[in-house]
Design a protein around this motif. Structure first.
Motif, PDB file in Angstrom:
ATOM      1  N   GLN A  96       0.872  -1.175   0.000  1.00 31.30           N
ATOM      2  CA  GLN A  96       0.000   0.000   0.000  1.00 31.30           C
ATOM      3  C   GLN A  96       0.905   1.219   0.000  1.00 31.30           C
ATOM      4  O   GLN A  96       1.304   1.675  -1.053  1.00 31.30           O
ATOM      5  CB  GLN A  96      -0.967  -0.036   1.178  1.00 31.30           C
ATOM      6  CG  GLN A  96      -2.144  -0.948   0.899  1.00 31.30           C
ATOM      7  CD  GLN A  96      -3.231  -0.835   1.945  1.00 31.30           C
ATOM      8  OE1 GLN A  96      -2.978  -0.859   3.137  1.00 31.30           O
ATOM      9  NE2 GLN A  96      -4.451  -0.727   1.486  1.00 31.30           N
ATOM     10  N   CYS A  97       1.273   1.731   1.159  1.00 27.28           N
ATOM     11  CA  CYS A  97       2.151   2.912   1.147  1.00 27.28           C
ATOM     12  C   CYS A  97       3.572   2.527   0.762  1.00 27.28           C
ATOM     13  O   CYS A  97       4.294   3.323   0.188  1.00 27.28           O
ATOM     14  CB  CYS A  97       2.114   3.642   2.483  1.00 27.28           C
ATOM     15  SG  CYS A  97       3.225   2.991   3.760  1.00 27.28           S
ATOM     16  N   TYR A  99       6.292   1.919   2.590  1.00 27.77           N
ATOM     17  CA  TYR A  99       7.441   2.326   3.387  1.00 27.77           C
ATOM     18  C   TYR A  99       8.128   1.154   4.086  1.00 27.77           C
ATOM     19  O   TYR A  99       9.348   1.072   4.114  1.00 27.77           O
ATOM     20  CB  TYR A  99       7.055   3.403   4.410  1.00 27.77           C
ATOM     21  CG  TYR A  99       8.275   4.118   4.909  1.00 27.77           C
ATOM     22  CD1 TYR A  99       8.838   5.148   4.166  1.00 27.77           C
ATOM     23  CD2 TYR A  99       8.907   3.736   6.074  1.00 27.77           C
ATOM     24  CE1 TYR A  99       9.997   5.784   4.580  1.00 27.77           C
ATOM     25  CE2 TYR A  99      10.062   4.364   6.502  1.00 27.77           C
ATOM     26  CZ  TYR A  99      10.601   5.386   5.756  1.00 27.77           C
ATOM     27  OH  TYR A  99      11.748   6.007   6.160  1.00 27.77           O
ATOM     28  N   CYS A 100       7.363   0.230   4.604  1.00 30.40           N
ATOM     29  CA  CYS A 100       7.929  -0.887   5.352  1.00 30.40           C
ATOM     30  C   CYS A 100       8.382  -2.033   4.471  1.00 30.40           C
ATOM     31  O   CYS A 100       8.997  -2.992   4.938  1.00 30.40           O
ATOM     32  CB  CYS A 100       6.915  -1.418   6.366  1.00 30.40           C
ATOM     33  SG  CYS A 100       5.498  -2.264   5.595  1.00 30.40           S
ATOM     34  N   GLN A 101       8.080  -1.964   3.187  1.00 31.24           N
ATOM     35  CA  GLN A 101       8.214  -3.140   2.336  1.00 31.24           C
ATOM     36  C   GLN A 101       9.635  -3.643   2.144  1.00 31.24           C
ATOM     37  O   GLN A 101       9.836  -4.849   2.022  1.00 31.24           O
ATOM     38  CB  GLN A 101       7.531  -2.900   0.992  1.00 31.24           C
ATOM     39  CG  GLN A 101       6.024  -2.784   1.125  1.00 31.24           C
ATOM     40  CD  GLN A 101       5.391  -3.965   1.834  1.00 31.24           C
ATOM     41  OE1 GLN A 101       5.574  -5.110   1.443  1.00 31.24           O
ATOM     42  NE2 GLN A 101       4.652  -3.686   2.887  1.00 31.24           N
ATOM     43  N   SER A 102      10.633  -2.788   2.120  1.00 30.08           N
ATOM     44  CA  SER A 102      11.989  -3.321   1.963  1.00 30.08           C
ATOM     45  C   SER A 102      12.340  -4.211   3.155  1.00 30.08           C
ATOM     46  O   SER A 102      12.904  -5.293   2.979  1.00 30.08           O
ATOM     47  CB  SER A 102      13.019  -2.211   1.763  1.00 30.08           C
ATOM     48  OG  SER A 102      13.082  -1.353   2.869  1.00 30.08           O
ATOM     49  N   GLY A 103      11.970  -3.792   4.342  1.00 26.89           N
ATOM     50  CA  GLY A 103      12.213  -4.610   5.528  1.00 26.89           C
ATOM     51  C   GLY A 103      11.377  -5.880   5.532  1.00 26.89           C
ATOM     52  O   GLY A 103      11.848  -6.956   5.917  1.00 26.89           O
ATOM     53  N   GLN A 104      10.136  -5.773   5.077  1.00 24.95           N
ATOM     54  CA  GLN A 104       9.266  -6.952   4.998  1.00 24.95           C
ATOM     55  C   GLN A 104       9.857  -7.982   4.030  1.00 24.95           C
ATOM     56  O   GLN A 104       9.925  -9.172   4.333  1.00 24.95           O
ATOM     57  CB  GLN A 104       7.861  -6.556   4.514  1.00 24.95           C
ATOM     58  CG  GLN A 104       7.126  -5.575   5.386  1.00 24.95           C
ATOM     59  CD  GLN A 104       6.465  -6.191   6.599  1.00 24.95           C
ATOM     60  OE1 GLN A 104       6.518  -7.383   6.837  1.00 24.95           O
ATOM     61  NE2 GLN A 104       5.818  -5.356   7.387  1.00 24.95           N
ATOM     62  N   ARG A 133       2.098  -0.111   8.890  1.00 28.17           N
ATOM     63  CA  ARG A 133       1.027   0.832   9.237  1.00 28.17           C
ATOM     64  C   ARG A 133      -0.254   0.581   8.461  1.00 28.17           C
ATOM     65  O   ARG A 133      -1.342   0.884   8.909  1.00 28.17           O
ATOM     66  CB  ARG A 133       1.484   2.261   8.976  1.00 28.17           C
ATOM     67  CG  ARG A 133       2.433   2.781   9.971  1.00 28.17           C
ATOM     68  CD  ARG A 133       2.767   4.214   9.635  1.00 28.17           C
ATOM     69  NE  ARG A 133       3.416   4.833  10.765  1.00 28.17           N
ATOM     70  CZ  ARG A 133       3.782   6.089  10.779  1.00 28.17           C
ATOM     71  NH1 ARG A 133       3.571   6.853   9.737  1.00 28.17           N
ATOM     72  NH2 ARG A 133       4.368   6.583  11.836  1.00 28.17           N
ATOM     73  N   CYS A 134      -0.125   0.049   7.257  1.00 27.62           N
ATOM     74  CA  CYS A 134      -1.285  -0.194   6.398  1.00 27.62           C
ATOM     75  C   CYS A 134      -1.957  -1.524   6.710  1.00 27.62           C
ATOM     76  O   CYS A 134      -2.999  -1.838   6.120  1.00 27.62           O
ATOM     77  CB  CYS A 134      -0.875  -0.150   4.935  1.00 27.62           C
ATOM     78  SG  CYS A 134      -0.095   1.414   4.462  1.00 27.62           S
ATOM     79  N   ALA A 135      -1.352  -2.303   7.597  1.00 29.57           N
ATOM     80  CA  ALA A 135      -1.911  -3.581   8.060  1.00 29.57           C
ATOM     81  C   ALA A 135      -2.135  -4.575   6.928  1.00 29.57           C
ATOM     82  O   ALA A 135      -3.168  -5.224   6.845  1.00 29.57           O
ATOM     83  CB  ALA A 135      -3.178  -3.360   8.869  1.00 29.57           C
TER      84      ALA A 135
END
Length: 152
Positions: A96-97, A99-104, A133-135
């Protein structure tokens, strides 16, 4: 001068040994795919692999990474597992946003490197340190299962 092995390349950085690896990657080496989130190693946005183990680069002193193989999101797609994870992420529209995806992605790749048939519990345990944050947790879990299936 600190010498690091980052993404298969020898890199040098003139930084204090206590500088967090995140800032060396982002500010000195210009590898900005690794994100700053909380600065305390709690959110997982800054996850990189150090000798294949997912580590929070915001709380890891650069001196602790000397002599080790550091892999960032910039080259994770060069490997079979990374390609499978990123293809599953796209197929299932995980982001979604973003931001967290590289870490995910980095945590998912590390999981599948050691366990090609993870259960939901395995996935939840491996990914528990990565906040979104986007769950999109349900889609993340589904994408990891999809990547595992494609690797079988």
């Amino acid at each position: 001068m600190i010498t690091l092995n980052v993404n298969g390349r020898r890199q040098q950085a003139d930084v204090d040994p206590d500088t967090p690896l995140l800032w060396v990657l982002r500010d000195t080496l210009q590898l900005t795919g690794t994100k700053y989130g909380c600065g305390q190693g709690l959110c997982g946005a800054c996850t990189v692999h150090v000798d294949g183990v997912p580590m929070r680069s915001c709380s890891l002193p650069v001196s602790a990474a000397v002599g080790k193989k550091i892999t960032t999101i910039e080259t994770v797609d060069a490997g079979r597992i990374g390609k499978a994870v990123q293809a599953a992420w796209e197929k299932l529209d995980v982001v979604q946003c973003g931001y967290c995806q590289s870490g995910q992605v980095m945590s998912a790749v590390a999981l599948l490197a050691r366990n090609r048939k993870p259960s939901d519990a395995d996935i939840d345990a491996a990914m528990s340190g990565n906040l979104c944050r986007c769950a999109t947790y349900v889609r993340i879990r589904a994408a990891i299962h999809e990547a595992a299936k494609s690797l079988a």
